[in-house]
Design a protein around this motif. Structure first.
Motif, mmCIF file in Angstrom:
data_model
loop_
_atom_site.group_PDB
_atom_site.id
_atom_site.type_symbol
_atom_site.label_atom_id
_atom_site.label_comp_id
_atom_site.label_asym_id
_atom_site.label_seq_id
_atom_site.Cartn_x
_atom_site.Cartn_y
_atom_site.Cartn_z
ATOM 1 N N UNK A 1 0.843 -1.202 0.000
ATOM 2 C CA UNK A 1 0.000 0.000 0.000
ATOM 3 C C UNK A 1 0.876 1.249 0.000
ATOM 4 N N UNK A 2 1.927 1.232 0.806
ATOM 5 C CA UNK A 2 2.838 2.372 0.850
ATOM 6 C C UNK A 2 3.480 2.605 -0.511
ATOM 7 N N UNK A 3 3.847 1.520 -1.197
ATOM 8 C CA UNK A 3 4.448 1.653 -2.517
ATOM 9 C C UNK A 3 3.489 2.264 -3.522
ATOM 10 N N UNK A 4 2.234 1.801 -3.511
ATOM 11 C CA UNK A 4 1.232 2.342 -4.437
ATOM 12 C C UNK A 4 1.030 3.836 -4.184
ATOM 13 N N UNK A 5 0.871 4.199 -2.906
ATOM 14 C CA UNK A 5 0.607 5.600 -2.569
ATOM 15 C C UNK A 5 1.825 6.470 -2.873
ATOM 16 N N UNK A 6 3.011 6.000 -2.493
ATOM 17 C CA UNK A 6 4.216 6.807 -2.703
ATOM 18 C C UNK A 6 4.503 7.014 -4.187
ATOM 19 N N UNK A 7 4.445 5.940 -4.956
ATOM 20 C CA UNK A 7 4.711 6.053 -6.397
ATOM 21 C C UNK A 7 3.620 6.867 -7.085
ATOM 22 N N UNK A 8 2.368 6.581 -6.712
ATOM 23 C CA UNK A 8 1.252 7.279 -7.350
ATOM 24 C C UNK A 8 1.241 8.770 -7.058
ATOM 25 N N UNK A 9 1.443 9.148 -5.789
ATOM 26 C CA UNK A 9 1.393 10.571 -5.442
ATOM 27 C C UNK A 9 2.587 11.328 -6.013
ATOM 28 N N UNK A 10 3.761 10.695 -6.053
ATOM 29 C CA UNK A 10 4.923 11.381 -6.624
ATOM 30 C C UNK A 10 4.771 11.568 -8.128
ATOM 31 N N UNK A 11 4.216 10.568 -8.807
ATOM 32 C CA UNK A 11 3.966 10.719 -10.243
ATOM 33 C C UNK A 11 2.879 11.752 -10.489
ATOM 34 N N UNK A 12 1.867 11.740 -9.657
ATOM 35 C CA UNK A 12 0.782 12.706 -9.765
ATOM 36 C C UNK A 12 1.289 14.123 -9.507
ATOM 37 N N UNK A 13 2.332 14.258 -8.701
ATOM 38 C CA UNK A 13 2.900 15.573 -8.431
ATOM 39 C C UNK A 13 3.377 16.283 -9.685
ATOM 40 N N UNK A 14 3.777 15.526 -10.699
ATOM 41 C CA UNK A 14 4.196 16.137 -11.965
ATOM 42 C C UNK A 14 3.011 16.842 -12.625
ATOM 43 N N UNK A 15 1.851 16.214 -12.558
ATOM 44 C CA UNK A 15 0.641 16.820 -13.127
ATOM 45 C C UNK A 15 0.279 18.085 -12.358
ATOM 46 N N UNK A 16 0.372 18.020 -11.028
ATOM 47 C CA UNK A 16 0.052 19.189 -10.207
ATOM 48 C C UNK A 16 0.970 20.353 -10.550
ATOM 49 N N UNK A 17 2.270 20.075 -10.672
ATOM 50 C CA UNK A 17 3.219 21.143 -10.979
ATOM 51 C C UNK A 17 2.944 21.747 -12.354
ATOM 52 N N UNK A 18 2.518 20.921 -13.300
ATOM 53 C CA UNK A 18 2.182 21.440 -14.632
ATOM 54 C C UNK A 18 0.993 22.389 -14.548
ATOM 55 N N UNK A 19 -0.022 22.018 -13.781
ATOM 56 C CA UNK A 19 -1.206 22.876 -13.632
ATOM 57 C C UNK A 19 -0.833 24.176 -12.919
ATOM 58 N N UNK A 20 -0.105 24.048 -11.809
ATOM 59 C CA UNK A 20 0.302 25.240 -11.049
ATOM 60 C C UNK A 20 1.137 26.176 -11.926
ATOM 61 N N UNK A 21 2.065 25.591 -12.695
ATOM 62 C CA UNK A 21 2.914 26.415 -13.546
ATOM 63 C C UNK A 21 2.136 27.167 -14.604
ATOM 64 N N UNK A 22 1.145 26.501 -15.200
ATOM 65 C CA UNK A 22 0.365 27.158 -16.253
ATOM 66 C C UNK A 22 -0.539 28.264 -15.713
ATOM 67 N N UNK A 23 -0.904 28.178 -14.431
ATOM 68 C CA UNK A 23 -1.807 29.173 -13.852
ATOM 69 C C UNK A 23 -1.067 30.312 -13.170
#
Length: 222
Positions: A50-72
């Protein structure tokens, strides 16, 4: 008053005004990204998988968040420029455009995350079952992309008119919603099923939309 003492006074005043704006902005950014910390802390008691799924998923998802934040990030300077020029009424039109941009950007990034997750995670050399579970985790998170973009649009408005404490407050609201909801859904508390990593994803999705819609309501009616 000497020239040196005058300059010192100006420097102290400028530092005070800068910190009054900067510290809430920094704290608001930390509150937004602290959601990942809460996720990992909750997942750590449910085993390595579970820790692996959450850690990998949230860190990969962080790239999407940074893209949105950067564009705004173009919004706050535009709002601040109009506000500083005494043209606050024109901010309404700019903010309305930003909301439409946020919705469109959120939908695009949701699709990027939905279809891109298996392509990216498949290249990491992970176990096939772990990749499948992490992709499912990220696909639930992907539906929070429009909410994140809306949150950034609202933050651009309030930060641009020198009210950074508002974004901090709504960032903390997301944490307040996420922590107990994640605990209930991941561990099966308060009558909820024990969903593990997927409970974390659904809690993040709900918390982000609550923060974004509450923030949008504040921006509309305050």
């Amino acid at each position: 008053m000497t020239v040196l003492s005058y300059r010192r006074g100006v420097l102290v005043r400028d530092l005070r005004e800068t910190l009054a704006l900067a510290l809430p902005l920094i704290a608001g950014q930390l509150a937004l990204f602290s959601q990942h910390l809460v996720d990992v802390l909750l997942a750590g008691h449910l085993g390595a998988r579970v820790l692996g799924i959450v850690a990998i998923g949230t860190n990969t998802w962080g790239v999407v968040i940074m893209a949105i934040v950067g564009m705004m990030t173009a919004l706050p300077p535009g709002v601040a420029q109009l506000d500083g020029a005494g043209r606050r009424g024109e901010v309404v039109g700019l903010f309305r455009q930003a909301v439409w941009l946020a919705l469109g950007l959120g939908i695009v990034m949701q699709q990027v995350a939905w279809w891109g997750a298996p392509l990216v995670l498949g290249q990491l050399g992970l176990d096939d079952a772990l990749v499948t579970d992490t992709v499912d985790f990220m696909r639930v998170l992907s539906f929070s992309a429009p909410a994140i973009a809306l949150f950034c649009a609202c933050r651009g408005l309030t930060d641009g008119v020198s009210r950074p404490g508002v974004s901090l407050g709504f960032g903390l609201l997301g944490l307040v919603v996420l922590a107990p909801l994640g605990w209930a859904l991941m561990y099966g508390r308060l009558g909820a099923p024990a969903m593990g990593a997927m409970g974390c994803a659904w809690a993040n999705l709900f918390a982000m939309w609550v923060s974004a819609l509450a923030y949008l309501g504040f921006a509309r009616f305050s």
